[in-house]
Design a protein around this motif. Structure first.
Motif, PDB file in Angstrom:
ATOM      1  N   ARG A   1      70.849 -33.141 -77.358  1.00 60.60           N
ATOM      2  CA  ARG A   1      71.565 -32.763 -76.140  1.00 60.60           C
ATOM      3  C   ARG A   1      73.054 -33.091 -76.213  1.00 60.60           C
ATOM      4  O   ARG A   1      73.815 -32.714 -75.322  1.00 60.60           O
ATOM      5  CB  ARG A   1      70.959 -33.482 -74.921  1.00 60.60           C
TER       6      ARG A   1
ATOM      7  N   HIS B   1      68.955 -31.256 -60.871  1.00 62.58           N
ATOM      8  CA  HIS B   1      67.768 -30.427 -61.086  1.00 62.58           C
ATOM      9  C   HIS B   1      67.546 -29.444 -59.941  1.00 62.58           C
ATOM     10  O   HIS B   1      67.092 -28.314 -60.164  1.00 62.58           O
ATOM     11  CB  HIS B   1      66.548 -31.325 -61.297  1.00 62.58           C
TER      12      HIS B   1
ATOM     13  N   ALA C   1      65.367 -26.101 -61.057  1.00 57.70           N
ATOM     14  CA  ALA C   1      64.406 -26.549 -62.075  1.00 57.70           C
ATOM     15  C   ALA C   1      62.961 -26.514 -61.599  1.00 57.70           C
ATOM     16  O   ALA C   1      62.044 -26.690 -62.401  1.00 57.70           O
ATOM     17  CB  ALA C   1      64.753 -27.968 -62.537  1.00 57.70           C
TER      18      ALA C   1
ATOM     19  N   VAL D   1      59.818 -30.595 -60.750  1.00 57.84           N
ATOM     20  CA  VAL D   1      59.989 -31.540 -61.850  1.00 57.84           C
ATOM     21  C   VAL D   1      59.073 -32.731 -61.593  1.00 57.84           C
ATOM     22  O   VAL D   1      59.057 -33.294 -60.500  1.00 57.84           O
ATOM     23  CB  VAL D   1      61.457 -31.990 -61.949  1.00 57.84           C
TER      24      VAL D   1
ATOM     25  N   ASP E   1      73.966 -27.607 -66.374  1.00 57.18           N
ATOM     26  CA  ASP E   1      72.597 -27.512 -66.863  1.00 57.18           C
ATOM     27  C   ASP E   1      71.886 -28.830 -66.586  1.00 57.18           C
ATOM     28  O   ASP E   1      72.533 -29.870 -66.382  1.00 57.18           O
ATOM     29  CB  ASP E   1      72.574 -27.211 -68.369  1.00 57.18           C
TER      30      ASP E   1
ATOM     31  N   GLY F   1      67.696 -30.864 -67.220  1.00 57.61           N
ATOM     32  CA  GLY F   1      66.325 -30.746 -67.689  1.00 57.61           C
ATOM     33  C   GLY F   1      65.650 -32.100 -67.775  1.00 57.61           C
ATOM     34  O   GLY F   1      66.207 -33.126 -67.366  1.00 57.61           O
ATOM     35  N   TRP F   2      64.467 -32.109 -68.319  1.00 57.39           N
ATOM     36  CA  TRP F   2      63.697 -33.340 -68.479  1.00 57.39           C
ATOM     37  C   TRP F   2      62.831 -33.214 -69.716  1.00 57.39           C
ATOM     38  O   TRP F   2      62.582 -32.116 -70.198  1.00 57.39           O
ATOM     39  CB  TRP F   2      62.862 -33.640 -67.240  1.00 57.39           C
ATOM     40  N   GLN F   3      62.417 -34.347 -70.246  1.00 55.86           N
ATOM     41  CA  GLN F   3      61.666 -34.344 -71.506  1.00 55.86           C
ATOM     42  C   GLN F   3      60.752 -35.559 -71.565  1.00 55.86           C
ATOM     43  O   GLN F   3      61.150 -36.675 -71.209  1.00 55.86           O
ATOM     44  CB  GLN F   3      62.649 -34.361 -72.686  1.00 55.86           C
TER      45      GLN F   3
END
Length: 322
Positions: A119, A267, A272, A275, A303, A305-307
């Motif tokens: 990232r 988010h 998104a 989440v 932007d 996101g998550w992981q």
């Protein structure tokens, strides 16, 4: 006829019960049961739409009409998390911020550093970071990518650190009346590329980790969110502010909404959707709540996101900012 009457009653009770469950998101009471119900509000919304559909398909018109009315409220509430708003196009100078709760230092350091490198993370907030976790992250190369640090590792859940690609200055962490927090350091990060006539370009970063809403911490949890909101909204508009970490609260908790008021929830802004950062890795309980967040004031999100990474029950979250 008797069977249909029982079906009418059951569907009516189901619509009423789930509607009340959804409405609990506006109940600002420091109670463990209420906090759990609020964390599960998205489930209530899904169930309400499903029960309304069943009522309509089986021609229970009055129940279907009531359910449809409440379902409109649910869908309007979900819309901001689905439709992007206020998002800028990504650029080469975006500031990328990531936050990861390591669950007592147990997160896989190689997986975390791979996410940091993929990232292009500029600032990393680490929650529940232990001395052993720091040793493992150093072996995985954190000093090369993020050499500057604020905060401290500690045994258990109280260690918090801010790691940065750019020089930073750790600032005093204020505590407001009633607050009892896990460590929440504050740092001023000096960014490159100051505009003409300006000596520096900087952003204020605060790591967030209030007490969880469990006995005997309920009062501390709510007071911590109050204090965080007070601190955030008292910051001047001259320097952008970023809050990142494990808030132990979702958008369905009034305390979180108080903190996020006037800020950009990364988010939400990128649409998104639902989440679910916690709990990860449980055999019988799927992740159901978004308690890890990145918020900002004075910046535009590009932007987010998550992981999921091994070794921790929290998904990491990240956001890039213009």
């Amino acid at each position: 006829m008797r069977r249909r009457r029982w079906g009418d009653r059951l569907l009516a009770v189901a619509v009423g019960t789930v509607s009340l469950w959804y409405a609990v998101r506006w109940l600002d009471v420091p109670s463990f049961i209420v906090a759990v119900a609020q964390a599960l509000v998205p489930v209530a919304g899904i169930l309400l739409v499903a029960v309304t559909f069943v009522a309509g398909a089986s021609k229970r018109r009055r129940t279907a009409v009531v359910g449809a009315g409440v379902s409109v409220v649910v869908l309007l509430g979900a819309l901001p998390f689905i439709v992007p708003s206020g998002r800028a196009a990504p650029g080469p100078d975006d500031l990328v911020v990531m936050a990861s709760n390591l669950q007592y230092g147990g997160a896989d350091p190689a997986a975390l550093m791979a996410a940091v490198q993929t990232r292009g993370v500029d600032v990393l907030v680490l929650l529940e970071v232990t001395p052993g976790a720091v040793d493992r992250l150093q072996a995985a190369g954190i000093e090369h990518d993020l050499p500057y640090a604020a905060g401290h590792p500690r045994p258990g859940a109280d260690g918090t650190m801010i790691r940065s690609r750019y020089p930073l200055t750790e600032l005093p962490t204020p505590t407001f009346p009633g607050e009892v927090n896990l460590s929440q350091p504050v740092a001023l990060v000096q960014l490159p590329g100051a505009p003409p006539g300006a000596a520096t370009r900087s952003v204020l970063i605060r790591a967030v980790h209030p007490m969880p809403p469990t006995d005997p911490n309920l009062g501390f949890w709510r007071a911590s969110l109050d204090g965080l909101a007070t601190w955030t909204h008292s910051q001047s508009d001259g320097i952008p502010v970023i809050l990142a970490g494990d808030f132990n609260a979702s958008a369905d908790h009034p305390g979180y909404r108080q903190v996020a008021d006037g800020l950009v929830d990364a988010h939400e802004a990128v649409g998104a959707g639902w989440v679910r950062t916690w709990p990860q890795g449980r055999r019988w309980i799927p992740p159901f709540v978004h308690i890890d967040h990145v918020l900002a004031k004075g910046l535009t999100v590009t932007d987010a996101g998550w992981q999921v990474i091994p070794g921790t029950d929290h998904a990491l979250v990240w956001a890039s900012w213009r």
